[in-house]
Scaffold this motif. Structure first.
Motif, short mmCIF file in Angstrom:
data_model
loop_
_atom_site.label_atom_id
_atom_site.label_comp_id
_atom_site.label_asym_id
_atom_site.label_seq_id
_atom_site.Cartn_x
_atom_site.Cartn_y
_atom_site.Cartn_z
N SER A 33 0.82 -1.28 0.08
CA SER A 33 0.18 0.12 -0.04
C SER A 33 0.85 0.91 -0.10
N TRP A 34 2.02 1.47 0.89
CA TRP A 34 2.97 2.46 0.77
C TRP A 34 3.60 2.54 -0.32
N LEU A 35 3.69 1.67 -1.15
CA LEU A 35 4.77 1.52 -2.33
C LEU A 35 3.85 2.01 -3.42
N LEU A 67 -3.99 17.92 -4.22
CA LEU A 67 -4.73 16.53 -4.31
C LEU A 67 -3.79 15.52 -4.22
N ALA A 68 -2.68 15.57 -4.65
CA ALA A 68 -1.73 14.18 -4.71
C ALA A 68 -1.40 13.71 -3.31
N VAL A 69 -1.37 14.98 -2.22
CA VAL A 69 -1.03 14.59 -0.72
C VAL A 69 -2.06 13.66 -0.15
N VAL A 70 -3.32 13.52 -0.76
CA VAL A 70 -4.23 12.63 -0.25
C VAL A 70 -3.57 11.13 -0.55
N PRO A 76 -2.30 5.06 3.09
CA PRO A 76 -1.93 3.74 3.56
C PRO A 76 -2.08 3.45 5.09
N PHE A 77 -2.32 4.69 5.93
CA PHE A 77 -2.71 4.59 7.12
C PHE A 77 -4.16 3.72 7.54
N GLY A 78 -4.93 3.95 6.67
CA GLY A 78 -6.27 3.32 6.83
C GLY A 78 -6.78 1.99 6.18
N GLN A 79 -5.78 1.87 4.79
CA GLN A 79 -6.26 0.87 3.98
C GLN A 79 -6.40 -0.25 4.52
N ILE A 80 -5.67 -0.85 5.36
CA ILE A 80 -5.49 -2.31 5.88
C ILE A 80 -6.94 -2.35 6.85
N ALA A 116 -9.69 -0.71 6.66
CA ALA A 116 -10.61 -0.60 5.65
C ALA A 116 -11.00 -2.14 5.31
N HIS A 117 -9.92 -2.63 4.85
CA HIS A 117 -10.13 -4.11 4.37
C HIS A 117 -10.65 -4.97 5.36
N LEU A 118 -9.85 -4.94 6.74
CA LEU A 118 -10.32 -5.77 7.73
C LEU A 118 -11.99 -5.34 7.83
N ILE A 119 -12.33 -4.31 8.06
CA ILE A 119 -13.82 -3.93 8.43
C ILE A 119 -14.47 -4.69 7.37
N VAL A 120 -14.31 -4.61 5.87
CA VAL A 120 -15.13 -5.38 5.05
C VAL A 120 -14.97 -7.08 5.27
N ARG A 121 -13.92 -7.46 5.80
CA ARG A 121 -13.61 -8.97 5.80
C ARG A 121 -14.70 -9.33 7.02
N ALA A 122 -14.64 -8.40 8.03
CA ALA A 122 -15.70 -8.77 9.25
C ALA A 122 -17.22 -8.48 8.88
N ASN A 123 -17.48 -7.96 7.60
CA ASN A 123 -18.80 -7.74 7.23
C ASN A 123 -19.36 -6.66 7.97
N ARG A 124 -18.41 -5.72 8.25
CA ARG A 124 -19.16 -4.39 9.02
C ARG A 124 -19.28 -3.23 7.94
#
Length: 189
Positions: free
Chosen positions: A105-107, A139-142, A147-151, A153-161
């Protein structure tokens, strides 16, 4: 012979039971939350577009459109698919996969940042409008914050929340749209 009143009552009770079952289905609730989030996002984007069209000169509105479109195109390229691997990973491999996904994600986000800044420089040179570069670079600063929140977010989807993710998306996008409109109304151009 059937009593018509009893038939109507039985039909209504059956329909009510089916509607309750649909309402209680987790997938339906998640899709509903996402639908509401998308509606709120589109509504605030429409309001922002109307405000920008009224507050900006046509050239400035075009510059803003170029900057936002550039960001959206590169954002799509930065969605690289590692999230799906996290979502469907077996429990025993989740921790190591999350570490790998974080590095990836960082890369990807650093590359998206660099690409957007480079594209901004090219667009500014081609159009002869240096302010385009600064909007695109801002806008590129976004990409440096993603990367601070992507994993997570994926874990939230995994937990079906998904309702949690939908709420985050509404706050993020609606705040972005409303701040953009507010800045334009305040005369920031």
């Amino acid at each position: 012979m059937h009593d018509p009143q009893a038939v109507r009552m039985g039909w209504r009770a059956g329909l009510a039971a089916r509607l309750c079952a649909i309402r209680d289905d987790r997938l339906v609730r998640n899709v509903g939350w996402y639908g509401l989030a998308e509606f709120a996002n589109r509504f605030t984007r429409l309001l922002t577009t109307i405000v920008l069209a009224r507050a900006l000169m046509p050239e400035d509105f075009g510059i803003a459109a170029i900057a936002i479109t550039t960001f959206e195109i590169i954002r799509v390229l930065a969605q690289y698919g590692i999230g799906q691997a996290v979502i469907r990973a077996a429990d025993h491999e989740l921790a190591s996969l999350c570490n790998t996904a974080c590095r990836a994600s960082w890369l990807v986000c650093l590359m998206a940042f660099a690409l957007q800044v480079a594209v901004g420089a090219v667009i500014a040179h081609v159009t002869g409008r240096p302010e385009v570069f600064w909007m695109i670079a801002a806008l590129a600063v976004v990409f440096l914050t993603l990367p601070f929140g992507q994993i997570h977010a994926h874990l939230i989807v995994r937990a079906n929340r998904l309702h949690v993710l939908a709420g985050i998306a509404v706050v993020q996008v609606a705040a972005d749209n409303l701040l953009t409109a507010g800045f334009a109304l305040a005369g920031f151009g």
